[in-house]
Scaffold this motif. Sequence first.
Motif, PDB file in Angstrom:
ATOM      1  N   TRP A 115       0.843  -1.194   0.000  1.00  0.00           N
ATOM      2  CA  TRP A 115       0.000   0.000   0.000  1.00  0.00           C
ATOM      3  C   TRP A 115       0.878   1.243   0.000  1.00  0.00           C
ATOM      4  CZ3 TRP A 115      -5.457  -0.522   0.559  1.00  0.00           C
ATOM      5  CH2 TRP A 115      -5.900  -1.825   0.822  1.00  0.00           C
ATOM      6  N   SER A 116       0.601   2.152  -0.906  1.00  0.00           N
ATOM      7  CA  SER A 116       1.274   3.451  -0.915  1.00  0.00           C
ATOM      8  C   SER A 116       0.606   4.354   0.102  1.00  0.00           C
ATOM      9  CB  SER A 116       1.181   4.085  -2.308  1.00  0.00           C
ATOM     10  OG  SER A 116       1.536   5.450  -2.256  1.00  0.00           O
ATOM     11  N   GLN A 117       1.413   4.914   1.014  1.00  0.00           N
ATOM     12  CA  GLN A 117       0.835   5.771   2.057  1.00  0.00           C
ATOM     13  C   GLN A 117       0.147   6.996   1.456  1.00  0.00           C
ATOM     14  OE1 GLN A 117       3.276   8.528   4.033  1.00  0.00           O
ATOM     15  NE2 GLN A 117       2.301   8.320   6.036  1.00  0.00           N
ATOM     16  N   ILE A 118       0.873   7.794   0.675  1.00  0.00           N
ATOM     17  CA  ILE A 118       0.299   9.049   0.180  1.00  0.00           C
ATOM     18  C   ILE A 118      -0.828   8.797  -0.820  1.00  0.00           C
ATOM     19  CG2 ILE A 118       0.791  11.191  -1.082  1.00  0.00           C
ATOM     20  CD1 ILE A 118       3.527  11.250   0.253  1.00  0.00           C
ATOM     21  N   LYS A 119      -0.691   7.768  -1.662  1.00  0.00           N
ATOM     22  CA  LYS A 119      -1.796   7.422  -2.567  1.00  0.00           C
ATOM     23  C   LYS A 119      -2.971   6.811  -1.809  1.00  0.00           C
ATOM     24  CE  LYS A 119      -1.050   5.321  -6.525  1.00  0.00           C
ATOM     25  NZ  LYS A 119      -1.598   6.265  -7.537  1.00  0.00           N
ATOM     26  N   SER A 120      -2.696   6.280  -0.597  1.00  0.00           N
ATOM     27  CA  SER A 120      -3.730   5.623   0.222  1.00  0.00           C
ATOM     28  C   SER A 120      -4.380   4.479  -0.555  1.00  0.00           C
ATOM     29  CB  SER A 120      -4.802   6.639   0.664  1.00  0.00           C
ATOM     30  OG  SER A 120      -4.233   7.771   1.244  1.00  0.00           O
ATOM     31  N   GLY A 125      -0.532  -6.922  -5.232  1.00  0.00           N
ATOM     32  CA  GLY A 125      -1.226  -7.931  -4.449  1.00  0.00           C
ATOM     33  C   GLY A 125      -2.705  -8.027  -4.775  1.00  0.00           C
ATOM     34  N   SER A 126      -3.392  -8.884  -4.030  1.00  0.00           N
ATOM     35  CA  SER A 126      -4.799  -9.182  -4.332  1.00  0.00           C
ATOM     36  C   SER A 126      -5.726  -8.004  -4.079  1.00  0.00           C
ATOM     37  CB  SER A 126      -5.266 -10.386  -3.504  1.00  0.00           C
ATOM     38  OG  SER A 126      -5.185 -10.108  -2.115  1.00  0.00           O
ATOM     39  N   LEU A 127      -5.285  -7.027  -3.288  1.00  0.00           N
ATOM     40  CA  LEU A 127      -6.133  -5.857  -3.015  1.00  0.00           C
ATOM     41  C   LEU A 127      -5.774  -4.651  -3.883  1.00  0.00           C
ATOM     42  CD1 LEU A 127      -6.477  -6.028   0.884  1.00  0.00           C
ATOM     43  CD2 LEU A 127      -8.194  -6.592  -0.838  1.00  0.00           C
ATOM     44  N   THR A 128      -4.964  -4.860  -4.919  1.00  0.00           N
ATOM     45  CA  THR A 128      -4.563  -3.754  -5.798  1.00  0.00           C
ATOM     46  C   THR A 128      -5.773  -2.921  -6.210  1.00  0.00           C
ATOM     47  OG1 THR A 128      -2.658  -4.957  -6.664  1.00  0.00           O
ATOM     48  CG2 THR A 128      -3.497  -3.163  -8.011  1.00  0.00           C
ATOM     49  N   GLY A 129      -5.643  -1.614  -6.033  1.00  0.00           N
ATOM     50  CA  GLY A 129      -6.725  -0.694  -6.390  1.00  0.00           C
ATOM     51  C   GLY A 129      -7.654  -0.348  -5.249  1.00  0.00           C
ATOM     52  N   ALA A 130      -7.609  -1.138  -4.168  1.00  0.00           N
ATOM     53  CA  ALA A 130      -8.431  -0.808  -2.994  1.00  0.00           C
ATOM     54  C   ALA A 130      -7.850   0.428  -2.310  1.00  0.00           C
ATOM     55  CB  ALA A 130      -8.468  -1.982  -2.019  1.00  0.00           C
ATOM     56  N   HIS A 131      -8.714   1.208  -1.672  1.00  0.00           N
ATOM     57  CA  HIS A 131      -8.290   2.442  -1.032  1.00  0.00           C
ATOM     58  C   HIS A 131      -8.451   2.380   0.484  1.00  0.00           C
ATOM     59  CE1 HIS A 131      -8.629   3.979  -5.158  1.00  0.00           C
ATOM     60  NE2 HIS A 131      -7.806   4.936  -4.760  1.00  0.00           N
ATOM     61  N   LEU A 132      -7.554   3.058   1.169  1.00  0.00           N
ATOM     62  CA  LEU A 132      -7.666   3.264   2.604  1.00  0.00           C
ATOM     63  C   LEU A 132      -8.419   4.570   2.854  1.00  0.00           C
ATOM     64  CD1 LEU A 132      -3.989   2.406   3.597  1.00  0.00           C
ATOM     65  CD2 LEU A 132      -6.001   1.044   4.183  1.00  0.00           C
ATOM     66  N   LYS A 133      -9.267   4.575   3.876  1.00  0.00           N
ATOM     67  CA  LYS A 133     -10.013   5.785   4.223  1.00  0.00           C
ATOM     68  C   LYS A 133      -9.162   6.643   5.150  1.00  0.00           C
ATOM     69  CE  LYS A 133     -14.193   7.519   6.472  1.00  0.00           C
ATOM     70  NZ  LYS A 133     -15.409   7.156   7.264  1.00  0.00           N
ATOM     71  N   LEU A 134      -8.838   7.858   4.693  1.00  0.00           N
ATOM     72  CA  LEU A 134      -8.041   8.789   5.492  1.00  0.00           C
ATOM     73  C   LEU A 134      -8.916   9.432   6.563  1.00  0.00           C
ATOM     74  CD1 LEU A 134      -5.264  10.227   5.794  1.00  0.00           C
ATOM     75  CD2 LEU A 134      -6.141  11.979   4.220  1.00  0.00           C
ATOM     76  N   LEU A 135      -8.408   9.451   7.792  1.00  0.00           N
ATOM     77  CA  LEU A 135      -9.123  10.061   8.916  1.00  0.00           C
ATOM     78  C   LEU A 135      -8.487  11.401   9.272  1.00  0.00           C
ATOM     79  CD1 LEU A 135      -9.491   6.907  11.214  1.00  0.00           C
ATOM     80  CD2 LEU A 135     -11.122   7.788   9.524  1.00  0.00           C
ATOM     81  N   PRO A 136      -9.262  12.340   9.819  1.00  0.00           N
ATOM     82  CA  PRO A 136      -8.688  13.633  10.220  1.00  0.00           C
ATOM     83  C   PRO A 136      -7.679  13.466  11.354  1.00  0.00           C
ATOM     84  CG  PRO A 136     -11.094  13.754  10.106  1.00  0.00           C
ATOM     85  CD  PRO A 136     -10.722  12.302  10.021  1.00  0.00           C
ATOM     86  N   SER A 137      -6.550  14.135  11.241  1.00  0.00           N
ATOM     87  CA  SER A 137      -5.547  14.160  12.301  1.00  0.00           C
ATOM     88  C   SER A 137      -4.870  15.515  12.290  1.00  0.00           C
ATOM     89  CB  SER A 137      -4.512  13.037  12.102  1.00  0.00           C
ATOM     90  OG  SER A 137      -3.824  13.195  10.872  1.00  0.00           O
ATOM     91  N   THR A 138      -4.092  15.785  13.328  1.00  0.00           N
ATOM     92  CA  THR A 138      -3.438  17.087  13.474  1.00  0.00           C
ATOM     93  C   THR A 138      -1.967  16.890  13.780  1.00  0.00           C
ATOM     94  OG1 THR A 138      -5.490  18.032  14.348  1.00  0.00           O
ATOM     95  CG2 THR A 138      -3.468  19.299  14.703  1.00  0.00           C
ATOM     96  N   HIS A 139      -1.113  17.485  12.954  1.00  0.00           N
ATOM     97  CA  HIS A 139       0.338  17.463  13.191  1.00  0.00           C
ATOM     98  C   HIS A 139       0.693  18.767  13.905  1.00  0.00           C
ATOM     99  CE1 HIS A 139       4.500  16.168  11.552  1.00  0.00           C
ATOM    100  NE2 HIS A 139       4.642  16.912  12.622  1.00  0.00           N
ATOM    101  N   THR A 140       1.067  18.675  15.170  1.00  0.00           N
ATOM    102  CA  THR A 140       1.271  19.874  15.977  1.00  0.00           C
ATOM    103  C   THR A 140       2.357  19.618  17.004  1.00  0.00           C
ATOM    104  OG1 THR A 140       0.109  21.545  17.313  1.00  0.00           O
ATOM    105  CG2 THR A 140      -0.556  19.242  17.632  1.00  0.00           C
ATOM    106  N   ASN A 141       2.547  20.561  17.943  1.00  0.00           N
ATOM    107  CA  ASN A 141       3.504  20.277  19.017  1.00  0.00           C
ATOM    108  C   ASN A 141       2.755  19.835  20.273  1.00  0.00           C
ATOM    109  OD1 ASN A 141       2.664  22.632  20.360  1.00  0.00           O
ATOM    110  ND2 ASN A 141       4.435  23.832  19.738  1.00  0.00           N
TER     111      ASN A 141
END
Length: 276
Positions: A115-120, A125-141
């Motif tokens: 699975w490509s992270q940025i492409k999600s 493999g057998s799941l080629t073309g399937a997508h991961l659902k991106l969830l909201p997150s916050t990159h902060t200190n």
Amino acid sequence: PVADIYDGGPGKDGIPAIHHPKFISADAADQNLLKAEDRVLGLVHQGKARAYAIKILNWHEIVNDRIGVITYCPLCGTGMVFATQVQGRKLTFGVSGLLYQSDMLLYDHQTESLWSQIKSEAVTGSLTGAHLKLLPSTHTNWESWKTAHPDTLVLSDETGYRRDYDRDPYQGYEASERLMFGVKAKSRKYHPKEIVIGIKLGNTFKAYPFSALDKVESPVKDVLGHTPLQIFYDRKSRTAVIRDEKNQLLPTVVGFWFAWYTFHPETLVYSVPPKN
């Protein structure tokens, strides 16, 4: 293309994912783990907050948590959280040790698909073309996250592995223009490691460089497609999030400009409006 997949060096599971994460309180993190300026990837799920220190993610890249899979690619600066359900089945992930366009390739234990992270997206493999659902997150200190979420839980450094989490194995990488691995699409519009927050709505992509957000008042109001957006940026903590007109946090990607651009060369880019 399979020819564009590179060996990153450590080998499969050479960077060990965390499969049974332990958590500590914010007070305990203050005492033993985090300084105010330390970066974290924050997530709120069903009203409960969790924080994952980047200095731990640097060494593990994946945390298989009950509420989602937390991923971080140090080479791209991209922290992304995904739902674990794909096509009705729950997946758990490991670090393949392989890269595509300098970005991490995850593999799932159930099918061994990559699975490509940025492409999600699964790319082999057998799941080629399937997508991961991106969830909201916050990159902060840490200081900013703890202030907003004083009851947050924090990923413990009791990971089951012996690592010096106070040592940054990528020291100096963010300031350098050098990339460790080649990418196909390049843009000199910004420093390769310029931090941007990127969003996808439909088939449209847009990036908001922090250097531009630095120069304007927050929030920035924008419309992407037909969707009104508000981009909130805090200079002190260098934190950006994007909300819709109902003030709902939207799934976004914060990372290096080169990484966003190489995956989305057709991206729109926010620039500071000219003064009248």
